[in-house]
Design a protein around this motif. Structure first.
Motif, PDB file in Angstrom:
ATOM      1  N   THR A 167       3.601  -0.007   3.262  1.00  0.00           N
ATOM      2  CA  THR A 167       3.613  -1.403   3.458  1.00  0.00           C
ATOM      3  C   THR A 167       4.078  -2.216   2.287  1.00  0.00           C
ATOM      4  O   THR A 167       3.709  -1.844   1.202  1.00  0.00           O
TER       5      THR A 167
ATOM      6  N   ARG B 168       0.973  -1.079  -0.200  1.00  0.00           N
ATOM      7  CA  ARG B 168       0.112  -0.121   0.105  1.00  0.00           C
ATOM      8  C   ARG B 168       0.996   1.217   0.103  1.00  0.00           C
ATOM      9  O   ARG B 168       2.067   1.216   0.678  1.00  0.00           O
TER      10      ARG B 168
ATOM     11  N   SER C 168       0.001   4.304   0.919  1.00  0.00           N
ATOM     12  CA  SER C 168      -0.144   5.440   2.135  1.00  0.00           C
ATOM     13  C   SER C 168      -1.043   4.616   2.949  1.00  0.00           C
ATOM     14  O   SER C 168      -1.942   3.702   2.822  1.00  0.00           O
ATOM     15  N   ALA C 169      -0.957   4.885   4.527  1.00  0.00           N
ATOM     16  CA  ALA C 169      -1.695   4.337   5.598  1.00  0.00           C
ATOM     17  C   ALA C 169      -3.128   4.464   5.242  1.00  0.00           C
ATOM     18  O   ALA C 169      -3.335   5.515   4.575  1.00  0.00           O
ATOM     19  N   GLY C 170      -3.985   3.530   5.343  1.00  0.00           N
ATOM     20  CA  GLY C 170      -5.416   3.449   5.052  1.00  0.00           C
ATOM     21  C   GLY C 170      -5.887   3.194   3.727  1.00  0.00           C
ATOM     22  O   GLY C 170      -6.853   2.877   3.546  1.00  0.00           O
ATOM     23  N   ASP C 171      -4.653   2.930   2.712  1.00  0.00           N
ATOM     24  CA  ASP C 171      -5.071   2.386   1.656  1.00  0.00           C
ATOM     25  C   ASP C 171      -5.199   1.060   1.493  1.00  0.00           C
ATOM     26  O   ASP C 171      -4.960   0.403   2.247  1.00  0.00           O
ATOM     27  N   ASP C 172      -6.027   0.487   0.540  1.00  0.00           N
ATOM     28  CA  ASP C 172      -6.079  -0.750   0.202  1.00  0.00           C
ATOM     29  C   ASP C 172      -4.727  -1.545   0.061  1.00  0.00           C
ATOM     30  O   ASP C 172      -3.796  -0.966  -0.775  1.00  0.00           O
TER      31      ASP C 172
END
Lengths: 62, 253, 70
Positions: C44, C8, C10-14
């Motif tokens: 990630t 992913r 950015s944090a929060g992306d799928d």
């Protein structure tokens, strides 16, 4: 590909040959996708840099 | 640039450069042969890293009076100060990783020990590149020590003394190591050998491989220029490849 | 062993499947994945052994066949 985010610009880049920070990025991709191509305006030397954040150094047991 | 390098320091840097030249050569030699495509990518990348580092070392050596043309194309095999482990190719992948992976690690320890203003920034940049080499080699060395302990053990017994001779004689401690005494390095050979053996113990930990007893390098039989005890050198056909002799007619003047 | 690569940006992306690597062990798989897929500043990057993927549209214990995700 997803557009590049801005993380690459967060770290100040200096020239490995003369230490100058008067450097510019020539190409987003160097010989490997994880490296960018830079140019030092002070000593007029091209160099590569690992893109993301502060790169790791190997443990030499110091 | 400074003119305070001792003759030992010039030899030391040439040995480091020549060893990296040979690592670059053998990495390139292997780079289409796998085992996996990921290894080919890594080998091509490491080939470039090592060759780029060699270029920087040769520029430095030229400023110290060791002529770049001589380094590149005029000298004989006996004037290459490469580690004995890099004289010839490896017979198989386990031997490749043991002798070249461990030599790459030893070369990293040596360059990391240089503490001289001419190398400020340079050795740090090289260490940055070497991170990917150690990550790659350590992954393979741990895997091969676990999966093929007998072959790993045999390769280690063939190579270890030569790798340690490249680092230098154990007798060179903080009182006797000339490079340490002159301040060119900030770690003695004895300390670097210990750091290398600690690293190696970590690689084989939990496997059936034992680190062999090391043979003490007697000072009088150690060749200071070529950083080895063994005779031998690269072969003439390898020299021809390194020099690019077949294509000199196309070389820029 | 085959590993599937998920990232992913950015944090929060799928978490997205972006490719796969083949390696004899986890540490080498990480090295290959980094060399091959590190063109972005991924928030990630994770690997999953293909043999550990559990199929949910068929029998509960049926593993995903090699190559299906490539």
């Amino acid at each position: 590909m997803t557009p590049q985010n801005s993380g690459e610009q967060d770290v100040e880049v200096s020239c490995p040959f003369c230490g100058s920070t008067d450097v510019e990025k020539d190409h987003a991709f160097g010989p490997e996708i994880s490296k960018s191509q830079y140019y030092c305006n002070d000593c007029e030397t091209p160099f590569e840099r690992i893109k993301w954040g502060e790169p790791d150094r190997p443990d030499t047991g110091r | 640039m400074s003119d305070d390098w001792s003759p030992e320091a010039v030899d030391f840097v040439q040995s480091l450069a020549d060893t990296k030249l040979m690592l670059s050569h053998w990495y390139a030699d292997q780079a289409f042969l796998g085992p996996n495509m990921g290894d080919n990518i890594a080998l091509f990348s490491m080939t470039q890293d090592e060759y780029g580092q060699v270029r920087q070392f040769y520029l430095q050596l030229d400023r110290q009076g060791r002529d770049e043309d001589w380094l590149r194309s005029e000298r004989d095999t006996g004037n290459f100060y490469n580690a004995a482990t890099t004289d010839g190719p490896a017979a198989d992948w386990t031997e490749f990783e043991v002798k070249f992976g461990l030599t790459d690690r030893a070369a990293l320890l040596l360059l990391d020990a240089i503490d001289h203003e001419d190398f400020t920034g340079l050795t740090d940049k090289m260490a940055e590149e070497e991170y990917s080499h150690t990550d790659f080699h350590d992954g393979w060395l741990e895997q091969l020590a676990a999966a093929n302990p007998a072959a790993f053990q045999a390769a280690l017994e063939d190579s270890l003394d030569d790798v340690l001779a490249f680092i230098g004689p154990a007798a060179y401690d903080e009182d006797t190591d000339p490079l340490y005494a002159s301040g060119f390095t900030d770690r003695s050979v004895a300390e670097l050998r210990d750091a290398f053996l600690d690293y190696l113990a970590g690689i084989v930990e939990g496997t059936d491989v034992d680190v062999p007893d090391t043979t003490e390098v007697p000072l009088e039989s150690w060749n200071e220029e070529r950083r080895r005890v063994a005779a031998g050198s690269i072969e003439p056909d390898v020299l021809e490849t390194i020099r690019g002799s077949k294509n000199t007619e196309f070389a820029a003047e | 062993m085959n590993y599937e690569v998920f990232t992913r940006i950015s944090a929060g992306d799928d978490l997205k499947h972006i490719g796969s690597v083949e390696a004899p062990a986890d540490k080498l798989a990480k090295n290959y994945a980094k060399t091959t897929y590190d063109e972005e500043d991924w928030a990630t990057m994770v690997l999953v052994r293909r043999e550990d993927l559990v199929r949910v549209d068929a029998g509960r214990d049926e593993r995903v066949e090699a190559g299906e995700l490539v």
